[in-house]
Design an enzyme around this catalytic site. Structure first.
Site, short mmCIF file in Angstrom:
data_model
loop_
_atom_site.label_atom_id
_atom_site.label_comp_id
_atom_site.label_asym_id
_atom_site.label_seq_id
_atom_site.Cartn_x
_atom_site.Cartn_y
_atom_site.Cartn_z
N ILE A 150 4.47 -5.77 -4.76
CA ILE A 150 5.55 -5.63 -3.78
C ILE A 150 5.66 -6.94 -3.01
O ILE A 150 4.65 -7.48 -2.54
CB ILE A 150 5.29 -4.45 -2.82
CG1 ILE A 150 5.12 -3.15 -3.62
CG2 ILE A 150 6.43 -4.32 -1.82
CD1 ILE A 150 6.33 -2.77 -4.46
N HIS A 191 0.82 -1.20 0.00
CA HIS A 191 0.00 0.00 0.00
C HIS A 191 0.86 1.26 0.00
O HIS A 191 0.59 2.22 -0.73
CB HIS A 191 -0.90 0.03 1.25
CG HIS A 191 -1.88 -1.08 1.33
ND1 HIS A 191 -1.86 -2.03 2.33
CD2 HIS A 191 -2.93 -1.42 0.54
CE1 HIS A 191 -2.85 -2.88 2.17
NE2 HIS A 191 -3.51 -2.55 1.07
N MET A 243 3.09 -9.37 -0.85
CA MET A 243 2.57 -8.79 0.38
C MET A 243 1.05 -8.74 0.35
O MET A 243 0.44 -8.39 -0.65
CB MET A 243 3.15 -7.39 0.59
CG MET A 243 4.62 -7.41 0.92
SD MET A 243 5.22 -5.81 1.48
CE MET A 243 6.91 -6.25 1.90
#
Length: 353
Positions: free
Chosen positions: A208, A48, A216
Site C-alpha cells: 500500500i 496494516h 507506507m
C-alpha cells in the site's frame, strides 16, 4: 486472564499473556472458526488496515499482535525510538470493527483479539541486543537471511524468524497476512514454515502506497518535511527498472541482461537528494523470486524481484538516518499463466455452485 479494553466495543479484547491468548484460540477452535493473524509492531497505518480488511473477507476471527521485537534490532538501531502508539492503534481497530460490522459490509470476520505481550512474556530468558549475550532458542533461515537486507543487518532475519515462530506457535493461526513491501521477510518466513512443518499459510498482499508512490511504513514518521519530499527516489528507480523490463518484453526478449534494468535505476538514485537532503544507496538488487539469488540476467518466463534500500541522512540536529526499503515483483510468464488458470478455476467453481 483477559483485560477488556477500556472504551472498546465488543468483540475486541486485549490479551497480554500467552496463556490468555491460547485460551481464546481454543475457544475459536471449539466454535470451528477460522483464524487469521496480522503480526505488527504497532504504529498502525493504511497498509496494516488493508491487510486486516483482506483477512476479514475470508476468515471468521482476526487476531492482531503488537510487539516491538528487540531481537531484530542491533544495539545501534532505533529500538528505543520506534513509534509506540497503542492508544491510537486501538482506536483504529475499533473503528475498523465498526466498518466490518456495518450492514453494507461483505466481510465475514471481525477483529476479536489484540495480543500485546511484554518482552519478558515473549523472551523469558531476557533479550539483550548484543547477539553474543542472548540465551535461548532462535531460528535462522539460511542462506536467505544473509542476502540483501541481511548484508547490512545480519541480525535482522534471525530476530524476525524467531519472533514469528513464537507468535505462530502461540496463536496457531490458519493464515498469517504480510505486506509485499517486506518481500525478503515473506520469502524467509515461507521457507521457515515449510521446513519446520508449521501448519500456517503465509499470505502476501500488495504494498500500500502514498499518493506519490512511497511505500507506507511506520518509520516514515521519522522523515520530516524536508526528507519526505525526496523519499520516493527508490520507488522511482524501481519503476524505471520495471519499465525497462517491460519494454524489452514487448520487443519479444526472452532473456534480459541485468544492466538493462539497473542502469536507468542507478541514474535516478545517483541524482537523488539535494544540497540539503543527502541519500545513500545501500543496495539495488535484481534477484530470483524464490531464493533471492542475485541474477545477471532475467528469464522472462520466471521473472524476478527488484528491490533496494536507501538511507535518508539527517538534515538537522536530533534526526537520525531513515532507511527506505521497497520492491517490485516482475512476474514471469509462467506465474502469470498459473494465476490466470487459478482465476478461471475460481470462476468455474462459482458458476458450478
Amino acid at each position: 486472564m483477559t483485560t477488556p479494553l477500556l472504551t472498546t466495543k465488543p468483540p475486541l479484547t486485549l490479551y497480554t499473556s500467552i496463556a490468555s491468548i491460547r485460551q481464546w484460540r481454543r475457544e475459536q477452535a471449539n466454535q470451528r472458526n477460522s483464524v487469521a493473524m496480522i503480526p505488527t509492531m504497532g504504529a498502525l497505518h493504511a497498509g496494516h488496515i488493508s491487510l486486516i480488511r483482506s483477512a476479514a473477507r475470508t476468515h471468521d476471527s482476526l487476531v492482531i499482535s503488537i510487539f516491538v521485537n528487540p531481537s531484530q534490532f542491533a544495539p545501534h538501531e532505533d529500538l528505543s525510538r520506534y513509534p509506540r502508539t497503542l492508544t491510537t492503534d486501538i482506536k483504529q481497530l475499533e473503528a475498523l470493527n465498526t466498518e466490518l460490522s456495518s450492514p453494507t459490509s461483505s466481510s465475514r470476520g471481525r477483529i476479536q483479539a489484540l495480543f500485546v505481550p511484554s518482552v519478558p512474556e515473549m523472551y523469558p530468558s531476557g533479550i539483550p541486543l548484543q547477539q553474543e549475550l542472548q540465551k535461548g532458542a532462535f531460528v535462522t533461515v539460511t542462506p536467505l537471511s544473509s542476502r540483501l537486507e541481511g548484508i547490512t543487518r545480519p541480525h535482522f532475519f534471525r530476530g524476525v524468524a524467531t519472533v514469528c515462530m513464537k507468535l505462530f506457535n502461540i496463536v496457531q493461526p490458519d493464515e498469517v497476512y504480510f505486506g509485499q513491501k517486506d518481500v525478503q521477510q515473506t520469502v524467509v518466513l515461507k521457507w521457515m514454515v515449510s521446513d519446520l512443518h508449521v501448519p500456517t499459510k503465509i499470505r502476501v498482499e500488495d504494498t500500500i502506497r502514498e499518493e506519490d508512490g512511497l511505500a507506507m511504513s511506520s518509520r516514515n514518521a521519522y522523515l520530516g518535511e524536508k526528507r519526505r519530499g525526496f523519499a520516493t527516489c527508490l520507488y522511482k528507480a524501481l519503476k524505471a527498472a520495471e519499465e525497462a523490463y517491460l519494454r524489452e518484453v514487448a520487443k519479444g526478449a526472452t532473456v534480459i541482461p541485468k544492466r538493462i534494468l539497473t542502469e536507468p535505476a542507478e541514474k535516478i538514485l545517483k541524482e537523488a537528494g539535494s544540497d540539503e537532503v543527502k541519500t545513500e544507496t545501500e543496495y539495488f538488487s535484481i534477484a530470483s523470486p524464490k531464493e533471492l539469488e542475485e541474477l545477471e540476467q532475467v528469464d522472462v518466463n520466471v521473472g524476478a524481484v527488484i528491490s533496494g534500500a536507501v538511507r535518508m541522512l539527517p538534515t538537522q540536529e536530533g534526526e537520525g538516518p531513515v532507511r527506505i526499503i521497497d520492491n517490485i515483483i516482475l512476474k514471469g510468464k509462467e506465474e502469470a499463466a498459473t494465476q490466470e488458470e487459478r482465476t478461471a478455476q475460481s470462476l468455474r467453481t462459482v458458476v458450478d455452485v
